[in-house]
Design a protein around this motif. Sequence first.
Motif, mmCIF file in Angstrom:
data_model
loop_
_atom_site.group_PDB
_atom_site.id
_atom_site.type_symbol
_atom_site.label_atom_id
_atom_site.label_comp_id
_atom_site.label_asym_id
_atom_site.label_seq_id
_atom_site.Cartn_x
_atom_site.Cartn_y
_atom_site.Cartn_z
ATOM 1 N N GLY A 48 17.088 2.872 -0.087
ATOM 2 C CA GLY A 48 16.042 2.264 0.713
ATOM 3 C C GLY A 48 14.707 2.395 0.022
ATOM 4 N N GLU A 49 13.677 1.747 0.560
ATOM 5 C CA GLU A 49 12.361 1.741 -0.053
ATOM 6 C C GLU A 49 11.569 3.010 0.233
ATOM 7 O OE1 GLU A 49 11.184 -0.712 -2.179
ATOM 8 O OE2 GLU A 49 13.324 -1.201 -2.036
ATOM 9 N N ALA A 50 11.990 3.785 1.203
ATOM 10 C CA ALA A 50 11.257 5.002 1.563
ATOM 11 C C ALA A 50 11.342 6.038 0.448
ATOM 12 C CB ALA A 50 11.817 5.579 2.859
ATOM 13 N N VAL A 51 10.416 6.999 0.483
ATOM 14 C CA VAL A 51 10.420 8.111 -0.466
ATOM 15 C C VAL A 51 10.395 9.411 0.325
ATOM 16 C CG1 VAL A 51 9.139 9.284 -2.300
ATOM 17 C CG2 VAL A 51 9.227 6.786 -2.246
ATOM 18 N N GLY A 52 11.407 10.247 0.101
ATOM 19 C CA GLY A 52 11.459 11.537 0.767
ATOM 20 C C GLY A 52 12.620 11.647 1.734
ATOM 21 N N ARG A 53 12.495 12.591 2.649
ATOM 22 C CA ARG A 53 13.557 12.855 3.618
ATOM 23 C C ARG A 53 13.556 11.765 4.690
ATOM 24 N NH1 ARG A 53 14.849 18.849 5.977
ATOM 25 N NH2 ARG A 53 16.863 18.359 6.948
ATOM 26 N N VAL A 54 14.709 11.188 4.929
ATOM 27 C CA VAL A 54 14.861 10.125 5.926
ATOM 28 C C VAL A 54 16.091 10.431 6.776
ATOM 29 C CG1 VAL A 54 13.785 8.369 4.451
ATOM 30 C CG2 VAL A 54 16.259 8.731 4.325
ATOM 31 N N ALA A 91 0.826 -1.209 0.000
ATOM 32 C CA ALA A 91 0.000 0.000 0.000
ATOM 33 C C ALA A 91 0.855 1.251 0.000
ATOM 34 C CB ALA A 91 -0.933 -0.009 1.212
ATOM 35 N N ASP A 92 2.072 1.166 0.526
ATOM 36 C CA ASP A 92 2.947 2.338 0.600
ATOM 37 C C ASP A 92 3.529 2.724 -0.750
ATOM 38 O OD1 ASP A 92 2.534 2.617 3.318
ATOM 39 O OD2 ASP A 92 4.265 1.369 3.856
ATOM 40 N N ASP A 93 3.775 1.742 -1.610
ATOM 41 C CA ASP A 93 4.420 2.090 -2.885
ATOM 42 C C ASP A 93 3.535 1.853 -4.106
ATOM 43 O OD1 ASP A 93 4.439 -0.655 -3.222
ATOM 44 O OD2 ASP A 93 6.610 -0.879 -3.112
ATOM 45 N N ARG A 110 10.594 21.226 2.050
ATOM 46 C CA ARG A 110 11.402 20.536 3.060
ATOM 47 C C ARG A 110 11.381 19.031 2.869
ATOM 48 N NH1 ARG A 110 8.616 24.670 5.258
ATOM 49 N NH2 ARG A 110 9.814 26.329 6.311
ATOM 50 N N ASP A 111 10.487 18.551 2.003
ATOM 51 C CA ASP A 111 10.347 17.117 1.776
ATOM 52 C C ASP A 111 9.684 16.911 0.420
ATOM 53 O OD1 ASP A 111 10.430 14.396 2.226
ATOM 54 O OD2 ASP A 111 9.221 14.437 4.065
ATOM 55 N N TYR A 112 9.528 15.670 0.004
ATOM 56 C CA TYR A 112 8.765 15.359 -1.201
ATOM 57 C C TYR A 112 8.078 14.012 -1.008
ATOM 58 C CZ TYR A 112 12.981 12.613 -2.384
ATOM 59 O OH TYR A 112 14.037 11.738 -2.356
ATOM 60 N N ARG A 113 6.991 13.832 -1.770
ATOM 61 C CA ARG A 113 6.286 12.559 -1.814
ATOM 62 C C ARG A 113 6.382 12.008 -3.229
ATOM 63 N NH1 ARG A 113 1.594 13.079 -4.725
ATOM 64 N NH2 ARG A 113 0.630 15.166 -4.845
ATOM 65 N N GLY A 114 6.200 10.710 -3.373
ATOM 66 C CA GLY A 114 6.181 10.140 -4.704
ATOM 67 C C GLY A 114 4.922 10.507 -5.449
ATOM 68 N N LEU A 115 5.030 10.737 -6.750
ATOM 69 C CA LEU A 115 3.846 10.947 -7.567
ATOM 70 C C LEU A 115 3.118 9.614 -7.682
ATOM 71 C CD1 LEU A 115 2.089 12.656 -9.524
ATOM 72 C CD2 LEU A 115 3.561 11.828 -11.365
ATOM 73 N N ALA A 116 1.879 9.580 -7.274
ATOM 74 C CA ALA A 116 1.075 8.364 -7.367
ATOM 75 C C ALA A 116 0.166 8.486 -8.574
ATOM 76 C CB ALA A 116 0.261 8.153 -6.092
ATOM 77 N N SER A 117 0.603 7.956 -9.699
ATOM 78 C CA SER A 117 -0.181 8.084 -10.925
ATOM 79 C C SER A 117 0.281 7.063 -11.947
ATOM 80 C CB SER A 117 -0.034 9.485 -11.525
ATOM 81 O OG SER A 117 -0.730 9.584 -12.752
ATOM 82 N N HIS A 118 -0.668 6.559 -12.704
ATOM 83 C CA HIS A 118 -0.325 5.767 -13.874
ATOM 84 C C HIS A 118 0.154 6.729 -14.958
ATOM 85 C CE1 HIS A 118 -0.176 2.718 -16.844
ATOM 86 N NE2 HIS A 118 -1.180 3.204 -17.550
ATOM 87 N N VAL A 119 1.359 6.542 -15.453
ATOM 88 C CA VAL A 119 1.948 7.479 -16.413
ATOM 89 C C VAL A 119 1.420 7.155 -17.808
ATOM 90 C CG1 VAL A 119 4.091 8.557 -17.199
ATOM 91 C CG2 VAL A 119 3.983 7.529 -14.927
#
Length: 430
Positions: free
Chosen positions: A244-250, A164-166, A198-207
Amino acid sequence: MRHRGRHRRRRRGRAVRAFLAGTALALTAAATMISASQATVTDDGPGPLKPLAASGTQRTALTEELVPQADLDRLAAGMGKPVGVGAVLAGADRALRNADGCSTAERADLPVSPAATRAYCWNADDTEGWQAGAVTTSGDADDDGVWGTNRVILSGWSRSGGTADDRGLARVAFVDANDLDRLSYTWVLLAVPVDGGRDYRGLASHVSGMVWYQDKLLVTADDGDSSALYVYDMNRVQRADVTGEAVGRVTGGWSAHGYRFVLPAVGSYRLDGASDSPRPTTVSLDRSTAPDSLVAGEWTLDGGDRSARLWRYPFSTADGHEGLLATGTDGRVRASEAYETKLTGVRGVLSYEGEWYVSRAAGARERHGVLWRQTTEGAEAAECGTAESHDCWSGHTESLSYWAETGEVWTQSGRMLFATPLGSVDGSAR
């Protein structure tokens, strides 16, 4: 250093220029075998395009929303100086296989007619759990086909499996196409700045749609997102320094789902919100208009009863607005023309020199789709098989990209990336 396109206006016919000798691939036999499985019923096609009145184009209006410069500067200060396309290509560490190294099952995604003249396949272990989407090239970015010193293909993918996260994450393969016999690539994650940069999220979209024009990359957004298109600056690729599998600032830096590069959005185009506003789910570039224009279309269900709308937005010619769509004084982008097509199952759309090319996806029990050439006077498509079916095109091409310098249309389906001359599309149409 910012690359500025030269944008020399060249009127090109459909004859293929600079077509390299020896590009006729050993695909005919596979296509012949596939044609035996084509549908046995031939229809008369979708007929002519129906022009929409001005009221119809109003429903396609978008509002431009750019990320504040301070947010972009804050993100760059945290991640380090952005890099350009050349730096990404220098890190290309994966290779596509040429058509003769692809399996019969993979090559089954190629069209029967017109045949592909270039074809490659992605490796299964690099695309498992991901769905192929749109294609755009440096032929879109600049009319000489080169970005800096490189010929480049961009291939969009979205996460279809995973957790669900990715799930839904969007990535783009930056393909080094300087040697068309040896394509190499690396992945770049698409992202959206948050929290003031200060951070970013992954774009969640079918390209499903993607166009690289000048230094901007426009990418379609899925239904459920208030934005219709996201805008990326090709000079603002950032390096991720944490694997790593995370997206953004870690802790310790920045992560991009295991990739070394991430591309944060610099803006978006928001739908006006009317219930009948069409969402641009497939886009392409038309350099035969003045100014150059973004062609858009909406997807429809195969066999549905609703006509699909096709339209275009002019690109801006204003200084400081390079690569962006033309806006009015109210910041809104309006279509310059729009049509309806009776074709169902619409996926990819392309327009060049006044003619429109619209692909229909394969049906539930079909292997192949149809690529129609439509005008306001009628529609034509290739025929294949003993029953002269129009189901000759690849089944799942979600976008079409015309590389004017070589006269080729690039697209992808399944794990196959391929090209065919636009002249062959026209020549095979009946």
